[in-house]
Scaffold this active site. Structure first.
Site, PDB file in Angstrom:
ATOM      1  N   ARG A  50       0.733  -1.146  -0.003  1.00 57.03           N
ATOM      2  CA  ARG A  50       0.200   0.016  -0.026  1.00 57.03           C
ATOM      3  C   ARG A  50       0.949   1.400  -0.260  1.00 57.03           C
ATOM      4  NH1 ARG A  50      -5.692  -0.766   1.468  1.00 57.03           N
ATOM      5  NH2 ARG A  50      -5.926  -2.854   0.201  1.00 57.03           N
ATOM      6  N   ASP A  73      -6.288  -3.435  -7.572  1.00 56.49           N
ATOM      7  CA  ASP A  73      -6.891  -4.190  -6.505  1.00 56.49           C
ATOM      8  C   ASP A  73      -7.003  -5.825  -6.792  1.00 56.49           C
ATOM      9  OD1 ASP A  73      -7.841  -2.963  -3.742  1.00 56.49           O
ATOM     10  OD2 ASP A  73      -9.180  -4.610  -4.327  1.00 56.49           O
ATOM     11  N   TYR A 120     -14.469 -12.627  -0.066  1.00 59.29           N
ATOM     12  CA  TYR A 120     -15.176 -11.215  -0.544  1.00 59.29           C
ATOM     13  C   TYR A 120     -16.409 -11.443  -1.528  1.00 59.29           C
ATOM     14  CZ  TYR A 120     -11.611  -8.270   1.437  1.00 59.29           C
ATOM     15  OH  TYR A 120     -10.701  -7.902   2.429  1.00 59.29           O
ATOM     16  N   ARG A 124      -7.937  10.880  -6.086  1.00 54.44           N
ATOM     17  CA  ARG A 124      -8.822  10.043  -5.553  1.00 54.44           C
ATOM     18  C   ARG A 124      -9.998  11.060  -5.554  1.00 54.44           C
ATOM     19  NH1 ARG A 124     -12.332   6.780  -4.889  1.00 54.44           N
ATOM     20  NH2 ARG A 124     -12.293   5.264  -3.271  1.00 54.44           N
ATOM     21  N   ARG A 170      -3.686   6.032   0.343  1.00 58.20           N
ATOM     22  CA  ARG A 170      -4.538   7.216   0.694  1.00 58.20           C
ATOM     23  C   ARG A 170      -3.562   7.991   1.862  1.00 58.20           C
ATOM     24  NH1 ARG A 170      -9.344   3.997   2.876  1.00 58.20           N
ATOM     25  NH2 ARG A 170      -7.944   2.510   3.162  1.00 58.20           N
TER      26      ARG A 170
HETATM   27  O1  CP3 Z   1       0.225   0.280  -3.199  1.00 59.64           O
HETATM   28  C1  CP3 Z   1      -0.241  -0.861  -3.250  1.00 59.64           C
HETATM   29  O2  CP3 Z   1      -0.145  -1.685  -2.422  1.00 59.64           O
HETATM   30  C2  CP3 Z   1      -0.723  -1.460  -4.589  1.00 59.64           C
HETATM   31  C3  CP3 Z   1      -2.369  -1.388  -4.637  1.00 59.64           C
HETATM   32  C4  CP3 Z   1      -3.134  -2.214  -3.916  1.00 59.64           C
HETATM   33  C5  CP3 Z   1      -4.295  -1.778  -3.427  1.00 59.64           C
HETATM   34  N1  CP3 Z   1      -4.925  -2.909  -2.650  1.00 59.64           N
HETATM   35  C6  CP3 Z   1      -4.766  -0.522  -3.491  1.00 59.64           C
HETATM   36  C7  CP3 Z   1      -6.007  -0.346  -2.667  1.00 59.64           C
HETATM   37  C8  CP3 Z   1      -2.860  -3.502  -3.491  1.00 59.64           C
HETATM   38  C9  CP3 Z   1      -1.750  -4.709  -3.819  1.00 59.64           C
HETATM   39  C10 CP3 Z   1      -4.259  -4.161  -2.974  1.00 59.64           C
HETATM   40  C11 CP3 Z   1      -4.594  -5.500  -2.318  1.00 59.64           C
HETATM   41  C12 CP3 Z   1      -5.563  -5.571  -1.557  1.00 59.64           C
HETATM   42  N2  CP3 Z   1      -6.827  -5.086  -1.970  1.00 59.64           N
HETATM   43  C13 CP3 Z   1      -5.671  -6.813  -0.518  1.00 59.64           C
HETATM   44  C14 CP3 Z   1      -4.809  -7.675   0.103  1.00 59.64           C
HETATM   45  C15 CP3 Z   1      -3.827  -7.232   1.031  1.00 59.64           C
HETATM   46  C16 CP3 Z   1      -4.488  -6.443   2.124  1.00 59.64           C
HETATM   47  O3  CP3 Z   1      -4.673  -5.427   2.423  1.00 59.64           O
HETATM   48  O4  CP3 Z   1      -4.856  -7.518   2.906  1.00 59.64           O
HETATM   49  C17 CP3 Z   1      -7.060  -6.854  -0.179  1.00 59.64           C
HETATM   50  C18 CP3 Z   1      -7.834  -7.529   0.856  1.00 59.64           C
HETATM   51  C19 CP3 Z   1      -7.806  -5.711  -1.007  1.00 59.64           C
HETATM   52  C20 CP3 Z   1      -9.289  -5.299  -0.892  1.00 59.64           C
HETATM   53  C21 CP3 Z   1      -9.406  -3.918  -0.413  1.00 59.64           C
HETATM   54  N3  CP3 Z   1      -9.348  -2.872  -1.341  1.00 59.64           N
HETATM   55  C22 CP3 Z   1     -10.148  -3.485   0.562  1.00 59.64           C
HETATM   56  C23 CP3 Z   1     -10.346  -4.444   1.831  1.00 59.64           C
HETATM   57  C24 CP3 Z   1      -9.952  -2.117   0.460  1.00 59.64           C
HETATM   58  C25 CP3 Z   1     -10.752  -0.907   1.502  1.00 59.64           C
HETATM   59  C26 CP3 Z   1     -10.108  -0.835   2.653  1.00 59.64           C
HETATM   60  C27 CP3 Z   1      -8.811  -0.566   2.519  1.00 59.64           C
HETATM   61  O5  CP3 Z   1      -7.674  -0.903   3.131  1.00 59.64           O
HETATM   62  O6  CP3 Z   1      -8.690   0.750   2.139  1.00 59.64           O
HETATM   63  C28 CP3 Z   1      -9.659  -1.841  -0.689  1.00 59.64           C
HETATM   64  C29 CP3 Z   1      -9.625  -0.545  -1.340  1.00 59.64           C
HETATM   65  C30 CP3 Z   1      -8.076  -0.019  -1.673  1.00 59.64           C
HETATM   66  N4  CP3 Z   1      -7.339  -0.757  -2.471  1.00 59.64           N
HETATM   67  C31 CP3 Z   1      -7.458   1.196  -1.484  1.00 59.64           C
HETATM   68  C32 CP3 Z   1      -6.102   1.098  -2.163  1.00 59.64           C
HETATM   69  C33 CP3 Z   1      -5.213   2.389  -2.171  1.00 59.64           C
HETATM   70  C34 CP3 Z   1      -8.143   2.419  -0.911  1.00 59.64           C
HETATM   71  C35 CP3 Z   1      -9.141   3.179  -1.652  1.00 59.64           C
HETATM   72  C36 CP3 Z   1      -9.514   4.392  -1.393  1.00 59.64           C
HETATM   73  O7  CP3 Z   1      -8.932   5.142  -1.890  1.00 59.64           O
HETATM   74  O8  CP3 Z   1     -10.496   4.713  -0.588  1.00 59.64           O
END
Ligand code: CP3
Length: 334
Positions: free
Chosen positions: A22, A72, A147, A35, A26
């Site tokens: 990540r 994602d 999910y 965003r 954010r």
């Molecule tokens: O920088 C990075 O790591 C690359 C991009 C990336 C994102 N999600 C962007 C993202 C990666 C590798 C992921 C993986 C991901 N997504 C996982 C596995 C890793 C982990 O966190 O356990 C999972 C379970 C998800 C599913 C997911 N995506 C959730 C549960 C959420 C919402 C909660 C949260 O943590 O933000 C997302 C949204 C998400 N994916 C955001 C980002 C930058 C935030 C979105 C926003 O701007 O609101």
């Protein structure tokens, strides 16, 4: 060859390397700015130019060795027909699961819809310095299922009660097929390393780990190996079972979660590169607490192949200045 590959493939202990899960997200004001103007998160992931720009944001700011493509894991179920909504409180929500709909997918349509991701990888690779790696990724089948079946609030989901075992086997096979397709096309577009996120592996009971975690991860790892691409697994939350996972799946690297004792990891996880482990919350503590915690990981893993990272993704509350201090500390002390 870049440093990450040297650590993953050659197990070169003299190489030091750092990136963060990540790292594009954010906590960065420049991400929040994009965003705000792009309220639909899925659409943003499918905007190749913006995805490449976001992927490179942390690289411009910090001394990192790898970029991870901004996308994602839930894009796969989304494109397979279960629309994802990120707007709702309490995590992402997917449209109701329908086996018939999942079964109806065609690889060609999947690739057409996913094309913006592969274009984003191409654009990013062109702009990224050759010394730095570009990481592609997928969610492991079990974590995607959580999910898809809307179980992320469930502490101990009863798998048998959800789908017949026959349907479950078919769903796992279909997911495997599309995940391989997604891995292959990320690699062909320029991803040099693949990370497999099994974020909800910790929900599985011991007796279900082999079928729902080890075996699906093994099949994906074998596919990456066939594609001659190093692979990092992250079976979050399975505690001491990390050792069984390592022996069964044999990935190039394991990302440690923050629950694991790093000393236990060093003693029990052999013939594998280790990555991460530091609790993302330590970045919210005082600077001295953070650096003390980081120093522990650096010291314990100094003589084995290790990639500095975290035990889960960076938190949105993280101060980017703090992250910079952590990276500089790592560069000075590793
Ligand atoms: O920088 C990075 O790591 C690359 C991009 C990336 C994102 N999600 C962007 C993202 C990666 C590798 C992921 C993986 C991901 N997504 C996982 C596995 C890793 C982990 O966190 O356990 C999972 C379970 C998800 C599913 C997911 N995506 C959730 C549960 C959420 C919402 C909660 C949260 O943590 O933000 C997302 C949204 C998400 N994916 C955001 C980002 C930058 C935030 C979105 C926003 O701007 O609101």
């Amino acid at each position: 060859m870049n440093v990450l590959r040297k650590i993953l493939v050659d197990k070169d202990v003299s190489c030091k390397s750092v990136w963060f899960m990540r790292q594009a997200g954010r906590y960065l004001p420049e991400f929040r700015e994009i965003r705000l103007k792009n309220r639909d998160f899925i659409k943003l992931c499918l905007n190749s130019e913006l995805s490449a720009e976001i992927t490179l944001q942390p690289i411009k700011r910090f001394d990192l060795d790898a970029a991870i493509i901004f996308s994602d894991i839930l894009l796969v179920p989304h494109i397979l027909g279960q629309n994802v909504d990120f707007k709702t409180e309490g995590g992402p929500k997917l449209k109701n699961f329908r086996f018939e709909k999942l079964k109806d997918n065609k690889p060609k349509d999947f690739l057409n819809k996913m094309k913006p991701v592969y274009d984003a990888i191409k654009i990013t690779r062109e702009k990224l310095d050759n010394t730095k790696s570009l990481i592609g990724f997928v969610g492991a089948p079990w974590t995607l299922l959580i999910y898809m079946l809307n179980l992320s609030k469930d502490k101990s989901p009863r798998i048998e009660s959800l789908l017949s075992s026959e349907t479950m086997d078919d769903v796992l096979d279909i997911l495997h097929e599309y995940l391989c397709l997604h891995i292959k096309n990320q690699i062909n577009a320029g991803a040099e390393i693949i990370q497999i996120f099994d974020s909800w592996a910790g929900l599985l009971s011991e007796s279900d780990l082999v079928k729902f975690c080890y075996e699906p991860n093994l099949k994906l790892v074998e596919y990456c190996k066939k594609m001659r691409t190093p692979v990092i697994c992250f079976p979050k939350g399975i505690k001491e079972k990390y050792s069984d996972f390592n022996k069964f799946v044999k990935p190039d690297a394991l990302n440690l979660d923050y629950d694991l004792d790093p000393r236990w990891c060093k003693d029990n996880l052999k013939n594998v590169t280790l990555q991460g482990g530091l609790h993302p919350k330590t970045l919210l503590e005082t600077e001295s607490i953070m650096l003390e915690a980081a120093a522990k990981y650096v010291k314990i893993f100094q003589d084995i192949p290790y990639i500095f990272n975290l035990g889960h993704g960076l938190l949105p509350e993280t101060d980017p200045v703090r992250l910079d201090k952590l990276i500089k500390f790592y560069r000075q002390h590793s």
